[in-house]
Design a protein around this motif. Structure first.
Motif, PDB file in Angstrom:
ATOM      1  N   ASN A 119      17.202   6.510  -6.019  1.00 46.21           N
ATOM      2  CA  ASN A 119      16.158   7.550  -5.991  1.00 46.21           C
ATOM      3  C   ASN A 119      15.721   7.842  -4.569  1.00 46.21           C
ATOM      4  O   ASN A 119      14.573   8.189  -4.315  1.00 46.21           O
ATOM      5  N   GLY A 120      16.680   7.691  -3.610  1.00 51.50           N
ATOM      6  CA  GLY A 120      16.374   7.858  -2.195  1.00 51.50           C
ATOM      7  C   GLY A 120      16.250   9.305  -1.757  1.00 51.50           C
ATOM      8  O   GLY A 120      16.159  10.221  -2.591  1.00 51.50           O
ATOM      9  N   PRO A 121      16.248   9.539  -0.454  1.00 51.29           N
ATOM     10  CA  PRO A 121      16.018  10.886   0.083  1.00 51.29           C
ATOM     11  C   PRO A 121      17.196  11.832  -0.096  1.00 51.29           C
ATOM     12  O   PRO A 121      17.058  13.037   0.100  1.00 51.29           O
ATOM     13  N   GLY A 122      18.357  11.307  -0.482  1.00 51.78           N
ATOM     14  CA  GLY A 122      19.519  12.173  -0.659  1.00 51.78           C
ATOM     15  C   GLY A 122      20.251  12.435   0.649  1.00 51.78           C
ATOM     16  O   GLY A 122      19.796  12.070   1.733  1.00 51.78           O
ATOM     17  N   ILE A 123      21.401  13.087   0.513  1.00 55.60           N
ATOM     18  CA  ILE A 123      22.270  13.365   1.670  1.00 55.60           C
ATOM     19  C   ILE A 123      22.579  14.848   1.685  1.00 55.60           C
ATOM     20  O   ILE A 123      22.883  15.449   0.643  1.00 55.60           O
ATOM     21  N   ALA A 124      22.524  15.447   2.853  1.00 53.37           N
ATOM     22  CA  ALA A 124      22.809  16.885   2.980  1.00 53.37           C
ATOM     23  C   ALA A 124      24.260  17.174   2.588  1.00 53.37           C
ATOM     24  O   ALA A 124      25.171  16.382   2.850  1.00 53.37           O
ATOM     25  N   GLN A 125      24.459  18.343   1.966  1.00 54.90           N
ATOM     26  CA  GLN A 125      25.784  18.704   1.466  1.00 54.90           C
ATOM     27  C   GLN A 125      26.819  18.812   2.582  1.00 54.90           C
ATOM     28  O   GLN A 125      28.002  18.500   2.381  1.00 54.90           O
ATOM     29  N   ASP A 126      26.410  19.230   3.771  1.00 55.90           N
ATOM     30  CA  ASP A 126      27.379  19.473   4.847  1.00 55.90           C
ATOM     31  C   ASP A 126      27.910  18.186   5.484  1.00 55.90           C
ATOM     32  O   ASP A 126      28.813  18.234   6.319  1.00 55.90           O
ATOM     33  N   VAL A 127      27.366  17.027   5.092  1.00 53.36           N
ATOM     34  CA  VAL A 127      27.874  15.775   5.658  1.00 53.36           C
ATOM     35  C   VAL A 127      28.472  14.860   4.586  1.00 53.36           C
ATOM     36  O   VAL A 127      28.907  13.754   4.897  1.00 53.36           O
ATOM     37  N   LEU A 128      28.527  15.326   3.337  1.00 50.54           N
ATOM     38  CA  LEU A 128      29.046  14.479   2.261  1.00 50.54           C
ATOM     39  C   LEU A 128      30.492  14.052   2.505  1.00 50.54           C
ATOM     40  O   LEU A 128      30.901  12.958   2.117  1.00 50.54           O
ATOM     41  N   ASP A 129      31.287  14.935   3.147  1.00 46.69           N
ATOM     42  CA  ASP A 129      32.691  14.607   3.383  1.00 46.69           C
ATOM     43  C   ASP A 129      32.891  13.764   4.639  1.00 46.69           C
ATOM     44  O   ASP A 129      34.013  13.391   4.965  1.00 46.69           O
ATOM     45  N   LYS A 130      31.794  13.447   5.340  1.00 49.79           N
ATOM     46  CA  LYS A 130      31.908  12.675   6.581  1.00 49.79           C
ATOM     47  C   LYS A 130      31.437  11.232   6.446  1.00 49.79           C
ATOM     48  O   LYS A 130      31.779  10.394   7.276  1.00 49.79           O
ATOM     49  N   ILE A 131      30.647  10.955   5.429  1.00 44.48           N
ATOM     50  CA  ILE A 131      29.970   9.657   5.400  1.00 44.48           C
ATOM     51  C   ILE A 131      30.918   8.482   5.177  1.00 44.48           C
ATOM     52  O   ILE A 131      30.540   7.327   5.415  1.00 44.48           O
ATOM     53  N   PHE A 132      32.154   8.750   4.707  1.00 48.65           N
ATOM     54  CA  PHE A 132      33.114   7.660   4.533  1.00 48.65           C
ATOM     55  C   PHE A 132      33.960   7.438   5.778  1.00 48.65           C
ATOM     56  O   PHE A 132      34.862   6.596   5.776  1.00 48.65           O
ATOM     57  N   GLN A 133      33.684   8.209   6.843  1.00 46.79           N
ATOM     58  CA  GLN A 133      34.397   8.008   8.098  1.00 46.79           C
ATOM     59  C   GLN A 133      33.835   6.799   8.838  1.00 46.79           C
ATOM     60  O   GLN A 133      32.650   6.489   8.744  1.00 46.79           O
ATOM     61  N   LYS A 134      34.704   6.134   9.577  1.00 48.22           N
ATOM     62  CA  LYS A 134      34.279   4.958  10.346  1.00 48.22           C
ATOM     63  C   LYS A 134      33.222   5.334  11.368  1.00 48.22           C
ATOM     64  O   LYS A 134      33.353   6.335  12.070  1.00 48.22           O
ATOM     65  N   PHE A 135      32.159   4.558  11.422  1.00 50.05           N
ATOM     66  CA  PHE A 135      31.069   4.666  12.392  1.00 50.05           C
ATOM     67  C   PHE A 135      30.169   5.879  12.174  1.00 50.05           C
ATOM     68  O   PHE A 135      29.258   6.113  12.963  1.00 50.05           O
ATOM     69  N   TYR A 136      30.432   6.661  11.113  1.00 48.42           N
ATOM     70  CA  TYR A 136      29.555   7.812  10.878  1.00 48.42           C
ATOM     71  C   TYR A 136      28.248   7.329  10.235  1.00 48.42           C
ATOM     72  O   TYR A 136      28.260   6.536   9.300  1.00 48.42           O
ATOM     73  N   GLN A 137      27.130   7.824  10.739  1.00 51.11           N
ATOM     74  CA  GLN A 137      25.819   7.475  10.202  1.00 51.11           C
ATOM     75  C   GLN A 137      25.003   8.741   9.993  1.00 51.11           C
ATOM     76  O   GLN A 137      24.967   9.611  10.863  1.00 51.11           O
ATOM     77  N   VAL A 138      24.390   8.836   8.833  1.00 50.17           N
ATOM     78  CA  VAL A 138      23.551   9.994   8.536  1.00 50.17           C
ATOM     79  C   VAL A 138      22.347   9.980   9.466  1.00 50.17           C
ATOM     80  O   VAL A 138      21.696   8.945   9.656  1.00 50.17           O
ATOM     81  N   ASN A 139      22.076  11.114  10.064  1.00 47.60           N
ATOM     82  CA  ASN A 139      20.948  11.216  11.001  1.00 47.60           C
ATOM     83  C   ASN A 139      19.638  11.219  10.224  1.00 47.60           C
ATOM     84  O   ASN A 139      19.281  12.178   9.559  1.00 47.60           O
ATOM     85  N   ASN A 140      18.922  10.103  10.313  1.00 50.57           N
ATOM     86  CA  ASN A 140      17.649   9.968   9.592  1.00 50.57           C
ATOM     87  C   ASN A 140      16.641   9.344  10.548  1.00 50.57           C
ATOM     88  O   ASN A 140      16.633   8.140  10.779  1.00 50.57           O
ATOM     89  N   SER A 141      15.809  10.180  11.109  1.00 53.70           N
ATOM     90  CA  SER A 141      14.897   9.728  12.167  1.00 53.70           C
ATOM     91  C   SER A 141      13.915   8.665  11.678  1.00 53.70           C
ATOM     92  O   SER A 141      13.486   7.800  12.424  1.00 53.70           O
TER      93      SER A 141
END
Length: 519
Positions: free
Chosen positions: A444-466
């Motif tokens: 039930n978290g904040p969710g992930i933007a649609q434009d980065v869904l295909d990137k989050i499984f890449q090595k070292f990629y981190q969702v920008n969450n201030s």
């Protein structure tokens, strides 16, 4: 008067030959017409242009047969050994059993004249007829001239064919290169391989202007102005190799190398461009840099904490209570675990990248797998979180590396906790879909933007969450999940809505039957 008539006739034959050879696009397509003219003029029954094959036999390149006998034309080279040694010769012969045989008492003759190409005899021109029409001395001279004309024309045709073959091989080699190539003469592209046309996404065809070629490069560049400066520099660089790199609008990287084609006297003849796709190299460099940055940060944080706790315990001027000492030691233990987990992640991702990940598979029922996971891991690592299970097919059997799949679930739960806000609730679901088992981990978290869904499984990629900038991990967890799941023959993906949470899905093949079930 008779001599003049014969000369006129010979002139007419030679002129006719010359016209046919000059006007025809190739010699081979008019050989039969040429041969028919010779046969008719010398009243021959059979005319042949014989060429040696790789088995050292003579076979007809052109044949005129005016007899009523269906001939099987094939001669051993030894039958014409004198002609093939360079001599013009006439031999007696006869036709028996659909074959021409050399017989001294034959009532026919065979006249043969060698065909020379590139200073080698590759065949003969041969006429077979009745003895009464035996070629005279002046006829033999004319036939030699005719044979030489045919030889010269065949030689030119073979040279053109050889050149075309070499050009085809040259183009095939250039087309098979892993780099794009374009060659320029003055201000025109005189050659481009298929790869460079695909890379630049434009028709870099022969004879297009150099300016149009440069425009193609500028159009695909993410930084057109900088690219234009590079290209303008290319114009003025002479006799030296010049290299530059661009990033394209589709986030790939290309390396351009201008090379020069010089004469033996080192004079500039033309130049060209070699274009390489260096995206993988750039990604590898970025991964190295990211790894160094992440590892440096991840190592420094626990080491700082461990050092601080140890320094506190070593102080002689402070009397710590047993409770405070336990707190320090527990912090040290937790940070050591954190370091160990980081090292394990780096080792796991290294094995995945190298393709040497080995699975220790065993058969296990789904309900047993999740009960063990709940008792040994959830209750130990995620005591403060509300985690529920919804299992619809507990008796189904999987053949898996249990430790690896548990690690997938740990990483997904840890990800939800790390980015969650307030009271984090997690639901783990399992159900069968055809011959696969579908796992889901919903939060039930904040969710992930649609434009980065295909990137989050890449090595070292981190969702920008201030709001969680200080709680970010190594960026390896989801990449490891993907590697483990794919190694089992499954797939992994995510669905998410901002403000409403995320659900991670992965599938594993269902074990249909057979084998001893563990757990």
């Amino acid at each position: 008067m008779i001599l003049l008539s014969a000369l006129d006739q010979n002139d007419n034959i030679l002129n006719s030959f010359s016209d046919l050879l000059v006007r025809s696009p190739s010699c081979s397509c008019v050989l039969k017409d040429l041969l028919e003219t010779v046969v008719n003029n010398w009243h021959a029954n059979i005319g042949m242009i014989l060429i040696k094959d790789h088995q050292d036999n003579l076979r007809p390149l052109a044949l005129i047969n005016k007899t009523n006998i269906e001939l099987k034309i094939k001669f051993a080279a030894r039958d014409f050994h004198e002609h093939l040694s360079g001599l013009v010769n006439i031999q007696a012969c006869l036709i028996t059993d659909s074959q021409i045989e050399f017989k001294e008492d034959g009532d026919m003759f065979i006249f043969s004249c060698p065909l020379w190409i590139e200073n080698k005899i590759i065949g003969i021109l041969s006429l077979c007829g009745m003895a009464e029409y035996l070629p005279k001395k002046e006829d033999i001279a004319i036939l030699q001239v005719i044979t030489n004309q045919i030889s010269l024309s065949l030689e030119k045709e073979l040279a053109v064919e050889k050149n075309n073959t070499q050009q085809y091989c040259f183009n095939s080699v250039l087309d098979s290169l892993t780099e794009g190539i374009a060659i320029v003469n003055v201000n025109k592209i005189i050659y481009s391989n298929s790869l460079i046309r695909r890379m630049l996404k434009c028709g870099v065809n022969v004879n297009i202007n150099l300016e149009d070629f440069f425009n193609c490069v500028i159009n695909i560049s993410k930084e057109p102005f900088k690219t234009q400066i590079y290209l303008e520099t290319c114009r003025v660089v002479e006799k030296e190799t010049y290299t530059f790199e661009i990033e394209t609008k589709d986030n790939s990287y290309m390396k351009f190398t201008k090379f020069h084609i010089l004469s033996p006297g080192k004079e500039l003849l033309s130049f060209g461009f070699l274009v390489s796709d260096i995206t993988k190299h750039k990604e590898a460099d970025k991964l190295k840099n990211d790894l160094m940055a992440i590892v440096s940060h991840e190592l420094r944080t626990p080491l700082t904490s461990i050092k601080g706790n140890v320094s506190s315990l070593l102080r002689k001027d402070v009397m710590w209570t047993d409770e405070m000492k336990d707190d320090f030691l527990n912090d040290i233990y937790d940070e050591c675990n954190r370091l160990n987990m980081l090292i394990e992640k780096i080792l796991d991702i290294s094995k995945i990248n190298a393709g040497v990940l080995k699975l220790q598979k065993e058969l296990i029922r789904i309900d047993k797998l999740l009960n063990k996971f709940n008792l040994k891991i959830v209750n130990r690592l995620f005591q403060r979180q509300e985690i529920n299970f919804d299992i619809n097919n507990g008796t189904d059997i999987l053949e898996i590396d249990e430790e690896k799949i548990q690690q997938v679930l740990v990483n997904l739960i840890d990800n939800a906790v790390k980015y969650g806000e307030g009271d984090v609730k997690i639901k783990i679901g399992v159900r069968r879909e055809d011959d696969m088992v579908l796992f889901s981990v919903a939060d039930n978290g904040p969710g992930i933007a649609q434009d980065v869904l295909d990137k989050i499984f890449q090595k070292f990629y981190q969702v920008n969450n201030s709001s969680h900038a200080n709680n970010l991990g190594s960026g390896l967890g989801l990449a490891i999940c993907k590697g483990f799941v794919q190694a089992h023959g499954g797939t992994i993906w995510v669905g998410s809505t901002l403000g409403k949470g995320s659900t991670f899905y992965f599938t594993l093949p269902l074990k249909k039957e057979g084998g001893e079930v563990f757990g």
